[in-house]
Write an enzyme that holds these catalytic residues in place. Structure first.
Site, short mmCIF file in Angstrom:
data_model
loop_
_atom_site.label_atom_id
_atom_site.label_comp_id
_atom_site.label_asym_id
_atom_site.label_seq_id
_atom_site.Cartn_x
_atom_site.Cartn_y
_atom_site.Cartn_z
N GLY A 207 72.26 -1.31 -30.81
CA GLY A 207 72.61 -2.73 -30.35
C GLY A 207 73.07 -3.91 -31.22
O GLY A 207 74.19 -4.38 -31.23
N SER A 208 72.36 -3.19 -32.93
CA SER A 208 72.51 -4.65 -34.00
C SER A 208 73.99 -3.46 -34.41
O SER A 208 75.21 -4.54 -34.39
CB SER A 208 71.45 -4.21 -34.84
OG SER A 208 70.34 -4.11 -34.53
N HIS B 134 64.40 -1.72 -23.72
CA HIS B 134 65.60 -2.37 -23.68
C HIS B 134 66.27 -1.89 -21.25
O HIS B 134 65.35 -0.94 -21.45
CB HIS B 134 67.17 -2.76 -23.88
CG HIS B 134 67.06 -3.55 -24.88
ND1 HIS B 134 66.84 -3.41 -26.56
CD2 HIS B 134 67.27 -4.36 -24.99
CE1 HIS B 134 66.94 -3.98 -27.30
NE2 HIS B 134 67.09 -5.09 -26.25
N ASN C 139 80.67 4.90 -40.07
CA ASN C 139 79.80 5.47 -39.34
C ASN C 139 78.47 4.84 -38.93
O ASN C 139 77.55 5.32 -39.00
CB ASN C 139 79.95 6.82 -39.81
CG ASN C 139 79.70 7.84 -38.24
OD1 ASN C 139 79.81 8.08 -37.79
ND2 ASN C 139 79.38 9.01 -39.15
#
Length: 442
Positions: free
Chosen positions: A89-90, A227, A295
Site C-alpha cells: 500500500g505504501s 487489511h 520496480n
C-alpha cells in the site's frame, strides 16, 4: 512419487495434498474465553494455499497469469477499468502521488514547491511521498466522530500553489466525497483517495453509488495482513483515466516508456523505429525511460493469494459491517463516557476498526491498559498528529509544510482516541467479550 505421471497429474496430486495439509494443520482453533483477541488477522482457507502452491510450481515468480487475473477481477469488483498490482500500500501511495508529477500532465503537473492538501491524523505513507518529492503538504484538521477531514477548512488551505488533495478514508469510513470532489472540480485539483483502510466501502454521489477509491482521479489499496484482504505484502493503484493509467504503469515498471508486460517484446510493433529524447533514432523502446521510476511489482504468488481472497471478499465486507454494529449496539449504554464512531452521510462503510474517543474524565491510557490486560489488542489512530512525531524534528518550523489552524481535533484524537478490531474472523463471543471488558473498564 511422480514416476509415470504427467505434469498435470503430479500437480493435481500436490494440490490435493495441500488441501489435506490445511485441514490438518492450518485451521484456527475455536475462540475460548481468555484467548487473545487481536485487532486484525488473516482470514483464509485451503483455496489461498492451493493457489499459492500452484503459482510456485509454475516458478514464473514475477507478475504473470495470476496478476492479470487479479487486476481484471479487482477492476470488476471496483467498477473501474484500470488496476495495477504493486508490492504494498505504501508503494501504491508513492506511485499515485508520483504519477501526478509526470510532465505528461502539462500545467497540472505537480512540481517541487507545489502544495497538496492532506491531514496529519492518519498513516504517514499518505504524506511521505509528498515530502520526499519536495512538494508541500498542507495539513487541515479532522472531525470527531467521523475521524475524517474537516471540509470547512478546505478553502482556507487553498493557495495559488495548490495542485491536489490526497487523503485517506479513515478506518473504512469515507470522507465527505461530495464536498471534496466539488472543491477539487472548482479549483481544478487532482484527488487521490487513499483507500487502504476502506476497500469495499461505498459512497452515494449524485444518486449513483460508487466504491470508494474510484470517485477521485486515483485510488490506492493495501493488502498487508491486517487489511480488508491480504496477499501478505501487496497493494493496488486504480483509475478511470487511461492517461493516468499509462503513467502509473510507467512509474511501477522502472519508469519505462514501453508498455510491454514482463516477458513480452514489441507489443507496439515500433520497438526499433522511433525517436525519443536525444537518443539515437531506433533506440530499443524496451529500454527507453519517460520517468524516474521504480520496480514496485508484486509477485505472481502474491497475486494468486489475492485471487482467492477476492472470491471471499463480499462476505468479508458484510461481516465487518455486522461486527461494527454489534459493538456499537453493545456500547450504547456508555455513551456518557465514550464517543462512539459515526458513518459519514451518504456512505456505507466497510469498517476497518471501531474507533472510540474518551470523554472528559476518562483517561485513554488507563482505559487502554485495562483492556489490554484482558488480552484484547488495541491500536492508536495511527500517527495521532503526524507533525508531532520525531520524523518532523528537522523540518518543524520550516516552510516544508503548512498547517491550517491549530489542529485541535487532531490533538484531541492523539490524546483521547483508540480503536479495536472488527475483522471478519471475529466471532460473536469475541465481540461480546470486547464489549463486556470495555463497559467494565470505563
Amino acid at each position: 512419487m511422480f514416476e509415470n505421471k504427467s505434469k498435470e497429474e503430479a500437480t493435481k496430486e500436490i494440490l490435493e495434498s495441500v488441501k489435506e495439509y490445511y485441514a490438518k494443520f492450518m485451521k484456527k482453533p475455536e475462540y475460548k474465553d481468555g484467548d487473545r483477541i487481536s485487532y486484525a488477522s488473516r482470514v483464509f482457507d485451503e483455496k489461498e494455499m492451493v493457489n499459492l502452491v500452484d503459482s510456485s510450481l509454475e516458478f514464473w515468480l514475477t507478475s504473470g497469469r495470476y496478476t492479470d487475473q487479479f487486476e481484471k477481477q479487482m477492476g470488476e469488483y471496483l467498477g473501474t477499468p484500470f488496476v495495477s498490482l504493486v508490492n504494498s500500500g505504501s508503494s501504491a501511495n508513492l506511485i499515485a502521488f508520483m504519477t501526478l508529477t509526470s510532465p505528461v500532465l502539462g500545467d497540472r503537473q505537480i512540481k517541487r514547491g507545489d502544495e497538496v492538501i492532506t491531514v496529519a491524523c492518519g498513516f504517514p505513507t499518505t504524506v511521505t511521498p509528498i515530502l520526499n518529492y519536495g512538494a508541500v503538504p498542507v495539513f487541515v484538521d479532522v472531525k470527531v466522530p467521523q475521524y475524517n477531514i474537516d471540509v470547512t477548512q478546505l478553502e482556507a488551505a487553498l493557495s495559488p500553489k495548490t495542485k491536489a488533495v490526497m487523503i485517506a478514508h479513515t478506518l473504512g469510513n469515507p470522507f465527505d466525497l461530495k464536498a471534496v470532489t466539488e472543491f477539487c472540480k472548482k479549483h481544478n485539483l487532482w484527488l487521490v483517495e487513499d483507500n487502504c483502510d476502506a476497500l469495499g466501502s461505498e459512497y452515494t454521489l449524485d444518486v449513483k453509488t460508487y466504491k470508494t477509491g474510484t470517485i477521485g482521479d486515483i485510488g490506492t489499496s493495501s493488502f498487508y495482513p491486517p487489511h480488508h484482504m491480504t496477499m501478505g505484502e501487496g497493494g493496488a493503484v486504480y483509475t478511470r483515466n487511461p492517461k493516468l493509467h499509462k503513467i502509473i504503469r510507467s512509474f511501477r515498471d522502472w519508469g519505462r516508456d514501453c508498455i510491454c508486460p514482463s516477458g513480452v517484446d514489441n507489443l507496439c510493433k515500433h520497438r526499433f523505429d522511433r525517436q525519443f529524447g536525444t537518443l539515437p533514432l531506433g533506440y530499443d523502446h524496451k529500454y527507453t525511460y519517460s520517468h524516474f521510476g521504480y520496480n514496485l511489482k508484486a509477485t505472481d504468488m502474491q497475486a494468486a493469494i489475492g485471487c482467492a481472497q477476492l472470491e471471499k471478499f463480499p462476505s468479508f465486507v458484510e461481516r465487518r459491517k455486522y461486527n461494527w454494529k454489534r459493538i456499537y449496539d453493545g456500547l450504547k449504554s456508555v455513551q456518557d463516557k465514550l464517543i462512539l464512531p459515526e458513518p459519514v452521510e451518504n456512505s456505507s462503510p466497510s469498517w476497518f476498526g471501531f474507533c472510540i474517543t474518551c470523554k472528559d474524565g476518562v483517561n485513554r491510557n488507563e482505559l487502554v491498559k485495562k483492556i489490554e490486560a484482558q488480552n484484547i489488542q488495541t491500536r492508536a489512530l495511527f500517527a495521532g498528529n503526524l507533525t508531532r512525531h520525531p520524523c518532523f524534528d528537522q523540518i518543524r518550523g520550516t516552510d516544508a509544510y503548512r498547517v491550517i489552524g491549530d489542529l485541535s481535533e487532531t490533538d484531541r484524537i492523539m490524546n483521547n482516541t483508540f480503536w479495536i478490531g472488527v475483522y471478519p474472523g471475529m466471532t460473536d463471543a469475541m465481540l461480546d467479550k470486547m464489549i463486556e471488558v470495555i463497559k467494565a473498564s470505563v
